[in-house]
Design an enzyme around this catalytic site. Structure first.
Site, mmCIF file in Angstrom:
data_model
loop_
_atom_site.group_PDB
_atom_site.id
_atom_site.type_symbol
_atom_site.label_atom_id
_atom_site.label_comp_id
_atom_site.label_asym_id
_atom_site.label_seq_id
_atom_site.Cartn_x
_atom_site.Cartn_y
_atom_site.Cartn_z
ATOM 1 N N SER A 6 -8.532 4.538 0.456
ATOM 2 C CA SER A 6 -10.002 4.610 0.336
ATOM 3 C C SER A 6 -10.463 4.445 -1.115
ATOM 4 O O SER A 6 -10.053 5.203 -2.003
ATOM 5 C CB SER A 6 -10.472 5.967 0.894
ATOM 6 O OG SER A 6 -11.674 6.375 0.267
HETATM 7 N N1 LIG Z 1 -20.238 7.764 -0.425
HETATM 8 C C1 LIG Z 1 -19.004 8.425 -0.117
HETATM 9 C C2 LIG Z 1 -18.226 7.573 0.850
HETATM 10 C C3 LIG Z 1 -17.084 8.356 1.478
HETATM 11 C C4 LIG Z 1 -16.499 7.617 2.666
HETATM 12 O O1 LIG Z 1 -17.191 6.871 3.365
HETATM 13 N N2 LIG Z 1 -15.211 7.829 2.898
HETATM 14 C C5 LIG Z 1 -14.577 7.158 3.999
HETATM 15 C C6 LIG Z 1 -13.348 6.421 3.509
HETATM 16 S S1 LIG Z 1 -13.738 5.135 2.431
HETATM 17 C C7 LIG Z 1 -14.165 8.189 5.028
HETATM 18 O O2 LIG Z 1 -13.699 9.256 4.693
HETATM 19 N N3 LIG Z 1 -14.312 7.843 6.313
HETATM 20 C C8 LIG Z 1 -13.902 8.664 7.393
HETATM 21 C C9 LIG Z 1 -15.042 9.197 8.203
HETATM 22 O O3 LIG Z 1 -16.206 9.119 7.733
HETATM 23 O O4 LIG Z 1 -14.782 9.723 9.278
HETATM 24 C C10 LIG Z 1 -18.211 8.698 -1.383
HETATM 25 O O5 LIG Z 1 -18.410 7.994 -2.376
HETATM 26 O O6 LIG Z 1 -17.413 9.635 -1.406
#
Ligand SMILES: N[C@@H](CCC(=O)N[C@@H](CS)C(=O)NCC(=O)O)C(=O)O
Length: 221
Positions: free
Chosen positions: A15
């Site tokens: 990520s």
């Molecule tokens: N705007 C957030 C984005 C975080 C995000 O979208 N993380 C994703 C991975 S890139 C995630 O954990 N996705 C799993 C989910 O939302 O269930 C940041 O900068 O931390």
């Protein structure tokens, strides 16, 4: 700081946002205990993690009972709490310098990263097999701005490395690992070479490489 009292980062190296928080921590020099949350195995939906972060995303930080998510908020918090007083450069206290760092962080959060995600998420998870022209143009327009920030500036927010560089580099390295053509952005090319000096760079590259491989695997040959 002993390893027991180190801040804990729930992290998934693939990520970009998660790598952004970790790269900031490495640049700041704060010891971090890493707990991997494997998004490919949906570990973010485990009850134990949902109790910590009901929004179930990485990165998530835990610092002596204080929980925080959003990668750039984490970077700001770590820089403010653990940044060395004598080294006031990663997140400057000067109002205007800090405002420029914040502007670049918001540029990443609301434009650059969003455009990278718009390309990669459908390829990774929705069966898309190509990158459509409008999405290419959209990302390249954000890269034009980034190239402009770097016109008279070694780093993205001035002459010193800041947490805007760590955040933006973590985002950009994902799409570079997919093979994005940046030959028309000479300032970005020069800055990328400088980013190799950031502590934690190699670790970031490892995760970005895995991200790139996962995307490329699903692209039409
Ligand atoms: N705007 C957030 C984005 C975080 C995000 O979208 N993380 C994703 C991975 S890139 C995630 O954990 N996705 C799993 C989910 O939302 O269930 C940041 O900068 O931390």
């Amino acid at each position: 700081m002993s390893s027991e009292s180190a801040v804990k980062l729930y992290h998934f190296p693939v990520s970009g946002p998660s790598r952004g928080a970790l790269l900031a921590a490495r640049a700041i020099g704060v010891p971090v205990q890493i707990q991997i949350i494997n998004l490919f195995q949906k570990e973010q939906l485990n009850q134990d993690f949902l109790k910590i972060n009901p929004q179930h995303c990485v990165p998530t930080l835990e610092d002596d009972g204080f929980v925080l998510w959003e990668s750039r908020a984490i970077a700001c918090y770590l820089a403010d709490k653990y940044g060395k007083d004598e080294d006031d450069t990663l997140y400057p206290k000067d109002l205007k310098q800090r405002a420029v760092v914040n502007q670049r962080l918001y540029f990443d959060a609301s434009s650059l990263y969003v455009k990278i995600r718009a390309i990669c998420f459908p390829i990774l998870f929705l069966g898309e097999t190509e990158i459509k022209e409008p999405l290419k143009k959209d990302l390249n327009s954000a890269l034009e701005f980034l190239n402009g920030f770097l016109e008279n500036s070694k780093w993205v927010a001035g002459h010193q490395l800041t947490i805007a560089d760590t955040s933006i580099y973590a985002s950009l390295s994902s799409i570079l690992a997919v093979g994005w053509d940046i030959s028309s952005f000479p300032n970005i090319q020069r800055w990328i070479k400088d980013c190799a000096t950031i502590p934690g760079y190699a670790e970031n590259e490892e995760g970005a490489k895995k991200f790139g491989e996962a995307v490329k695997k699903n692209l039409k040959k």
